[in-house]
Design a protein around this motif. Structure first.
Motif, short mmCIF file in Angstrom:
data_model
loop_
_atom_site.label_atom_id
_atom_site.label_comp_id
_atom_site.label_asym_id
_atom_site.label_seq_id
_atom_site.Cartn_x
_atom_site.Cartn_y
_atom_site.Cartn_z
N SER A 81 0.84 -1.04 -0.08
CA SER A 81 -0.12 0.21 -0.09
C SER A 81 0.72 1.25 0.30
N MET A 82 2.24 1.10 0.32
CA MET A 82 3.12 2.36 0.40
C MET A 82 3.99 2.51 -0.79
N LEU A 83 3.75 1.64 -1.80
CA LEU A 83 4.58 1.71 -2.97
C LEU A 83 4.55 2.88 -3.88
N ASP A 84 3.25 3.46 -3.81
CA ASP A 84 3.23 5.00 -4.22
C ASP A 84 3.76 5.87 -3.62
N LYS A 85 3.69 5.89 -2.56
CA LYS A 85 4.20 7.14 -1.60
C LYS A 85 5.96 6.89 -1.44
N TYR A 86 6.30 5.56 -1.82
CA TYR A 86 7.76 5.55 -1.78
C TYR A 86 8.57 5.72 -3.20
N GLN A 87 7.65 6.20 -4.00
CA GLN A 87 8.07 6.40 -5.36
C GLN A 87 9.00 7.69 -5.34
N ASN A 88 10.05 7.66 -6.30
CA ASN A 88 11.12 8.93 -6.51
C ASN A 88 11.87 9.17 -5.03
N VAL A 89 12.11 8.22 -4.16
CA VAL A 89 12.89 8.37 -3.10
C VAL A 89 14.13 7.88 -3.16
N GLY A 90 14.58 7.08 -4.23
CA GLY A 90 15.94 6.60 -4.51
C GLY A 90 16.06 5.28 -3.80
N TRP A 91 17.63 5.02 -3.16
CA TRP A 91 17.88 4.23 -2.45
C TRP A 91 17.08 3.89 -1.18
N LYS A 92 16.55 5.06 -0.60
CA LYS A 92 15.82 4.93 0.75
C LYS A 92 14.76 4.00 0.60
N LYS A 93 14.15 3.60 -0.74
CA LYS A 93 12.92 2.91 -0.73
C LYS A 93 13.41 1.44 -0.15
N PHE A 94 14.43 1.18 -0.43
CA PHE A 94 14.76 -0.24 0.34
C PHE A 94 14.62 -0.15 1.78
N TYR A 95 15.48 0.71 2.50
CA TYR A 95 15.47 0.68 3.91
C TYR A 95 13.85 0.91 4.22
N LEU A 96 12.98 1.84 3.70
CA LEU A 96 11.50 2.04 4.11
C LEU A 96 10.83 0.84 3.97
N ILE A 97 11.29 -0.02 3.10
CA ILE A 97 10.47 -1.33 3.03
C ILE A 97 10.90 -2.17 4.17
N TYR A 98 12.29 -2.11 4.34
CA TYR A 98 12.58 -3.27 5.13
C TYR A 98 12.27 -2.60 6.62
N GLY A 99 12.23 -1.40 7.12
CA GLY A 99 12.22 -0.88 8.48
C GLY A 99 10.72 -0.73 8.79
N MET A 100 9.65 -1.29 7.99
CA MET A 100 8.34 -1.22 8.36
C MET A 100 7.84 -1.76 9.40
N CYS A 101 7.29 -1.07 10.36
CA CYS A 101 6.41 -1.63 11.25
C CYS A 101 5.22 -1.03 11.44
N ASP A 102 4.15 -1.44 12.29
CA ASP A 102 2.89 -0.70 12.38
C ASP A 102 3.04 0.68 12.77
N GLU A 103 3.98 1.15 13.48
CA GLU A 103 4.04 2.59 13.94
C GLU A 103 4.40 3.23 12.65
N THR A 104 5.52 2.73 12.21
CA THR A 104 6.14 3.56 10.99
C THR A 104 5.05 3.73 9.83
N PHE A 105 4.48 2.60 9.84
CA PHE A 105 3.22 2.59 8.72
C PHE A 105 2.47 3.65 8.99
N SER A 106 1.98 3.78 10.17
CA SER A 106 0.96 4.74 10.68
C SER A 106 1.29 6.13 10.32
N VAL A 107 2.56 6.65 10.80
CA VAL A 107 3.18 7.98 10.78
C VAL A 107 3.28 7.97 9.07
N ASN A 108 4.00 7.23 8.45
CA ASN A 108 4.42 7.72 7.13
C ASN A 108 3.23 7.73 6.25
N CYS A 109 2.26 6.86 6.66
CA CYS A 109 0.92 6.83 5.64
C CYS A 109 0.19 8.08 5.94
N THR A 110 -0.07 8.58 7.32
CA THR A 110 -0.87 9.63 7.46
C THR A 110 -0.53 11.00 7.54
#
Length: 150
Positions: A81-110
């Protein structure tokens, strides 16, 4: 004196050596067949040093891995569900996907990223800080636990 004691002890330990080599090698093969690096049986043998328990631990480690996959499968849907939001962030996308947890999802999504702040770096630091908090808390708890246990 040490040499004499060594020579006296050696014959008594040779039958044990044969048994331990056979069982130890089978344990090593078992761990390797389960996909573990040689470091696992090496360090487990050094620190657990309880032959039959090491065989049990091999299965427990694999079970724990499978259980972790099943429990955290929900993160797969978070990530999708975050793939659209993670577009155009470069190499950080890999860490954003790896570091996902419930709380991080909530903050980054909203959260609306403040104006003038790079979206990729904002989400990166949300993810990094949450991970640091978790690792720091777990480490502090382990350290405090050793003090309380004394």
């Amino acid at each position: 004196m040490k040499k004499k004691a060594f020579k006296a002890a050696l014959p008594y330990t040779l039958p044990i050596c044969v048994g331990f080599l056979f069982l130890g090698m089978s344990y090593g093969f078992l761990m390797r067949s389960m996909g573990f690096s040689f470091l696992y049986p090496m360090f487990m043998s050094m620190f657990i040093y309880a032959g039959s328990m090491e065989f049990v631990m091999a299965n427990l480690l694999l079970s724990a891995f499978l259980l972790a996959l099943m429990v955290n499968a929900r993160h797969l849907f978070y990530r999708i569900s975050m793939l659209d939001k993670y577009q155009n962030v470069g190499w950080k996308k890999f860490y954003l996907i790896y570091g996902m947890c419930d709380e991080t999802f909530s903050v980054n999504c909203t959260t609306e990223v403040p104006e003038g702040v790079d979206k990729g770096w904002f989400m990166f630091f949300v993810t990094l800080l949450n991970q640091i908090y978790w690792v720091g808390g777990a480490t502090a708890g382990a350290l405090l636990g050793t003090m309380v246990d004394r």
